[in-house]
Each structure stands twice: as C-alpha cells, then as structure tokens.
Write an enzyme that holds these catalytic residues in place. Structure first.
Site, PDB file in Angstrom:
ATOM      1  N   HIS A  22     -30.325   1.525  27.890  1.00 50.92           N
ATOM      2  CA  HIS A  22     -29.225   1.612  29.214  1.00 50.92           C
ATOM      3  C   HIS A  22     -28.936   2.781  29.526  1.00 50.92           C
ATOM      4  CE1 HIS A  22     -26.874  -1.402  29.991  1.00 50.92           C
ATOM      5  NE2 HIS A  22     -26.157  -0.706  29.950  1.00 50.92           N
ATOM      6  N   HIS A  52     -26.736  -7.368  39.748  1.00 46.16           N
ATOM      7  CA  HIS A  52     -24.846  -7.193  38.608  1.00 46.16           C
ATOM      8  C   HIS A  52     -24.582  -8.287  40.428  1.00 46.16           C
ATOM      9  CE1 HIS A  52     -25.120  -3.064  37.564  1.00 46.16           C
ATOM     10  NE2 HIS A  52     -24.732  -3.265  36.786  1.00 46.16           N
ATOM     11  N   ARG A 109     -32.707  -4.033  32.381  1.00 48.05           N
ATOM     12  CA  ARG A 109     -32.013  -4.334  30.802  1.00 48.05           C
ATOM     13  C   ARG A 109     -33.086  -4.603  29.932  1.00 48.05           C
ATOM     14  NH1 ARG A 109     -29.109  -7.310  34.403  1.00 48.05           N
ATOM     15  NH2 ARG A 109     -27.003  -7.472  34.902  1.00 48.05           N
ATOM     16  N   ARG A 130     -31.063   2.994  32.561  1.00 49.49           N
ATOM     17  CA  ARG A 130     -30.610   1.894  33.926  1.00 49.49           C
ATOM     18  C   ARG A 130     -29.170   2.635  34.488  1.00 49.49           C
ATOM     19  NH1 ARG A 130     -30.146  -3.400  35.364  1.00 49.49           N
ATOM     20  NH2 ARG A 130     -28.159  -4.080  35.508  1.00 49.49           N
ATOM     21  N   TYR A 140     -21.217   3.069  38.392  1.00 46.34           N
ATOM     22  CA  TYR A 140     -22.033   4.122  38.656  1.00 46.34           C
ATOM     23  C   TYR A 140     -22.398   5.578  39.950  1.00 46.34           C
ATOM     24  CZ  TYR A 140     -24.368   0.618  35.507  1.00 46.34           C
ATOM     25  OH  TYR A 140     -24.442  -0.120  34.200  1.00 46.34           O
ATOM     26  N   LYS A 190     -29.314 -11.540  33.171  1.00 50.15           N
ATOM     27  CA  LYS A 190     -28.297 -12.213  32.384  1.00 50.15           C
ATOM     28  C   LYS A 190     -28.248 -13.383  33.437  1.00 50.15           C
ATOM     29  CE  LYS A 190     -25.073  -8.737  30.920  1.00 50.15           C
ATOM     30  NZ  LYS A 190     -23.936  -7.722  30.651  1.00 50.15           N
TER      31      LYS A 190
END
Length: 329
Positions: free
Chosen positions: A276, A302, A185, A279, A311, A209
C-alpha cells in the site's frame, strides 16, 4: 400452551387492567384462544434478539448482490455481529442513544476504529431505512469522531531507487515495478494472470473495489522487468506471480507482502514499505510531477476525488518551485 405464552398473556392482561376495568379471566381466556395458534418463545435478557441477526443477514445478502468484495462483507459481518452482541434489541427498537452508549463503551481503541464501527452501523441502518424495514435511521444525526489527519506514507525518489537496488531476484524487481508503476492495490495485483498484460499496448486491466474494471499502464522500465521475470518461468501456471518452489501456484497476498518486506529489509526500509505504501508513492510522486488530480483518481480507481486529495501533498521543494514560478511580483 407453553410457559412463555402464559407469561405473555399475564403481562398483557396486567397492563390492560391498569388502563381500563376488565374481566381478567374472560380476557385471559380469549387471549389464550388467539395465542394458541402461535409459537411463542421468550427472549432471554442476555440473548441477542433474532430479529437483529435476521436483518444483518438481509443487509449482507443485498450488499453481496451489489458487488461488494468479500473483504468488505466480512468486515460488515464482524462489526455488526459485535454490535448485535451488545445491543440486544429488535432493529426497529434501536435508538441513537443505544448506538451512542455502545460506541461510548468501547475503551482503549483509536478514534479511527470508532469511526470505522460507526461507518458500518450507518451503512446498515441507512439501508434498513431505505428499504422501509425501519421507519427511521437512528444513525442519521450521528457524526463520525474527529480523527488525527495523518499524511499517507510515501517513499521519496531516493528511497524508491534504494528499493530497486535492494531487489535480489528478477521476480522481486518485477514486484516493485508493477506495484509502483500502476499504483494498484495488493488484491488487484494478486489476481492478475500472465495473459492479463498487453505488452503491445503497455497496459493491463484490473478489477478493483465494487467489482469495477479499469485500465492501468506500464512504462518501458516495468515492461522490461516483467518480460525478464516471465522469461525465467518454466511452469504452466496462469498466474502472473507464482511461488518459487514446486508445485507452482498463484502467490498469495500474504506472500507478496512478505516479499516486499524482504526487499525493504535489504536496504533498511523494512518499517517503511508495504504494497500500500507503493500505491501511495505512485500517487504522491505522480501528483508532485504535475499530473491532473482527475487523471490520478481514475488511475487509482477512486470513486471520489476526495479520496485522491489525501495524496495531493506536495514536497517542500515543489512548493518553493511553484511559489517562485507563479508569484506575481
């Protein structure tokens, strides 16, 4: 006693007198003696109830302790603040109907935006219910709106090479290789320092995150261009990517975005490329090349494989190849 207290007593006595016979003046006198120990303030009809703001502050403080990023916290504060400005009630008095009316009043915005607002409300009220601050969660039965499923943007191999050819400085090439090779990210790349890169192990650790740390990897091409960029640096700033002009300092996230746009503009891909998108490109091309979904999930940071599945869209060429290879004839 202030006017608010007197009005409260009159309202209460009036209500009770409708239910049972009472001596009005005697009840008023006793209630006056009780309420004299309290400070009573009337909430104006156009004023947000302070209880709701108080609960929002409790919620944000709790989420901050759980390690949510400042960006996420700011998003919650903004969305819940807008809601509190529209629904002027105590938290425990807010119903599912109130939330439906609020969301239904939002005109001219995308379903995905309404979904995001509902998501913030669900997080807030489910937390209140979980902490037993309210008895029930008014959002429990509210379903997110159906949104148009769009494939994440991703560059093809040819476009990726065009982007590499569009780099005019060693720093620009280092940007492209770092973003593509790691699938990181923008915020994760922004916070990297020079000593973050383990050139021997060809990897680096990033903080994603939820303040979760993970290891990502750099192939020979990325290592080569990163070393080439760092060899041109004459400053002592610890940041991996710094400004081009003195005083040298860590390049902002906005600065990285502008640099990527500048590279893309050189090859006519300005409207297609962002950090992004790089990514997405990493995820799509890696999955198309046969990588396991769980591995890509870990590399992207994730928490759920469902996010990574967005994806898992193979190209027409790849579908044809898989059909030819695995069809039993």
């Amino acid at each position: 006693m202030n006017n608010a207290g007197e009005q409260l007593i009159s309202d209460v006595v009036g209500y009770i007198s409708e239910l049972v016979p009472i001596h009005v003046e005697e009840v008023k006198s006793k209630l006056s003696a009780i309420t004299a120990r309290y400070h009573i303030q009337r909430i104006k009809e156009d004023e947000t109830h302070p209880d709701l703001h108080e609960k929002i502050d409790f919620f944000l403080a709790s989420k901050k302790l759980e390690g949510l990023s400042q960006i996420t916290l700011d998003g919650y504060r903004r969305e819940l603040g807008i809601f509190a400005g529209k629904v002027k009630k105590r938290a425990k008095d807010i119903s599912a109907a109130d939330i439906r009316v609020y969301l239904g009043s939002l005109n001219g915005i995308k379903m995905s935006t309404i979904g995001r607002k509902l998501s913030a409300l669900k997080s807030f009220f489910s937390w209140l219910a979980g902490e037993e601050i309210i008895q029930r969660d008014p959002t429990a039965k509210l379903k997110p709106p159906k949104t148009e499923k769009r494939l994440p943007k991703a560059l093809g191999i040819e476009e990726l090479e065009m982007l590499r050819e569009g780099c005019q400085t060693v720093r620009q090439r280092a940007f492209i290789e770092m973003l593509y090779a790691t699938g990181c990210r923008l915020s994760e790349v922004h916070q990297l320092n020079r000593d973050s890169i383990n050139f021997q192990a060809m990897s680096t650790n990033v903080i994603g995150k939820g303040n979760k740390e993970r290891e990502v990897y750099l192939p020979f091409k990325a290592i080569y261009h990163m070393k080439k960029y760092l060899s041109t640096r004459e400053d002592d700033c610890k940041a991996l990517f710094v400004t081009e002009r003195k005083p040298y300092r860590r390049l902002t996230k906005r600065g990285i975005q502008c640099e990527i746009k500048r590279i893309a503009k050189n090859v006519g891909l300005e409207s297609r490329v962002s950090p992004h998108v790089m990514r997405h490109t990493f995820a799509t091309l890696t999955l198309n090349n046969g990588a396991e979904l769980v591995a890509v999930q870990e590399l992207l940071g994730h928490s759920s494989p469902d996010t990574t599945l967005r994806y898992a869209r193979i190209t027409e060429e790849r579908k044809r190849e898989q059909h030819k290879k695995f069809l039993v004839q």
